[in-house]
Design a protein around this motif. Sequence first.
Motif, mmCIF file in Angstrom:
data_model
loop_
_atom_site.group_PDB
_atom_site.id
_atom_site.type_symbol
_atom_site.label_atom_id
_atom_site.label_comp_id
_atom_site.label_asym_id
_atom_site.label_seq_id
_atom_site.Cartn_x
_atom_site.Cartn_y
_atom_site.Cartn_z
ATOM 1 N N ALA A 27 11.009 -16.349 18.202
ATOM 2 C CA ALA A 27 11.473 -15.051 18.435
ATOM 3 C C ALA A 27 12.178 -14.254 17.778
ATOM 4 N N MET B 160 17.979 -14.040 17.971
ATOM 5 C CA MET B 160 18.300 -14.313 20.237
ATOM 6 C C MET B 160 17.084 -15.634 18.863
ATOM 7 N N SER B 161 16.600 -16.337 20.474
ATOM 8 C CA SER B 161 16.081 -17.999 20.250
ATOM 9 C C SER B 161 15.404 -18.133 21.007
ATOM 10 N N VAL B 162 14.696 -19.336 21.815
ATOM 11 C CA VAL B 162 13.815 -19.837 22.405
ATOM 12 C C VAL B 162 14.342 -20.288 23.310
ATOM 13 N N HIS C 215 13.422 -15.989 25.917
ATOM 14 C CA HIS C 215 14.267 -15.789 25.412
ATOM 15 C C HIS C 215 15.764 -15.403 26.080
ATOM 16 N N GLY D 191 10.746 -12.347 27.694
ATOM 17 C CA GLY D 191 10.148 -13.094 27.195
ATOM 18 C C GLY D 191 8.788 -12.999 27.673
#
Length: 149
Positions: free
Chosen positions: A35, A39-41, A55, A60
């Motif tokens: 990511a 941001m994070s997955v 994300h 994504g």
Amino acid sequence: MTNATAVRLERVIAAPPERVYRAWLDPELVRQWLAPQGMSVTRVEIDRSRYSIWHGDAGGFECEVLEQEQDRRIVFRWGFAGPDRIEGPVFDSLLTITVNPAPGGGTELTLVHEQLEELAAALPEIAANVGVGWAGTLDKLAAVAEAGA
């Protein structure tokens, strides 16, 4: 090489090639690093040929593994899907990851992301940041691989 339609990045990672390679295909490892900064997955689905990373509300990637050479190379049809991923378009490109033993130990990773013309035409601000996004993301990949993933 970095422009709106192609990106090439090279990185030496202090981890063995098989560990770096596995970090691209193991859902739990992918969740930790794939990511952009900030941001994070939120969702990862990986099977033999299908690859989905999300994300949150930012969208994504819906991808397909086209080629694999164990512990050496992965070629993806890399599809960027924005926030309207269910009804909106997916902008396909080609992502090639190559890992080789580095002199003195570790791994030489080469990332080539090309065929970004469609994305650049539709979303030039996103295409212009592909290289920066990958650079930060590869920093996270290195940290995961070097930690003993």
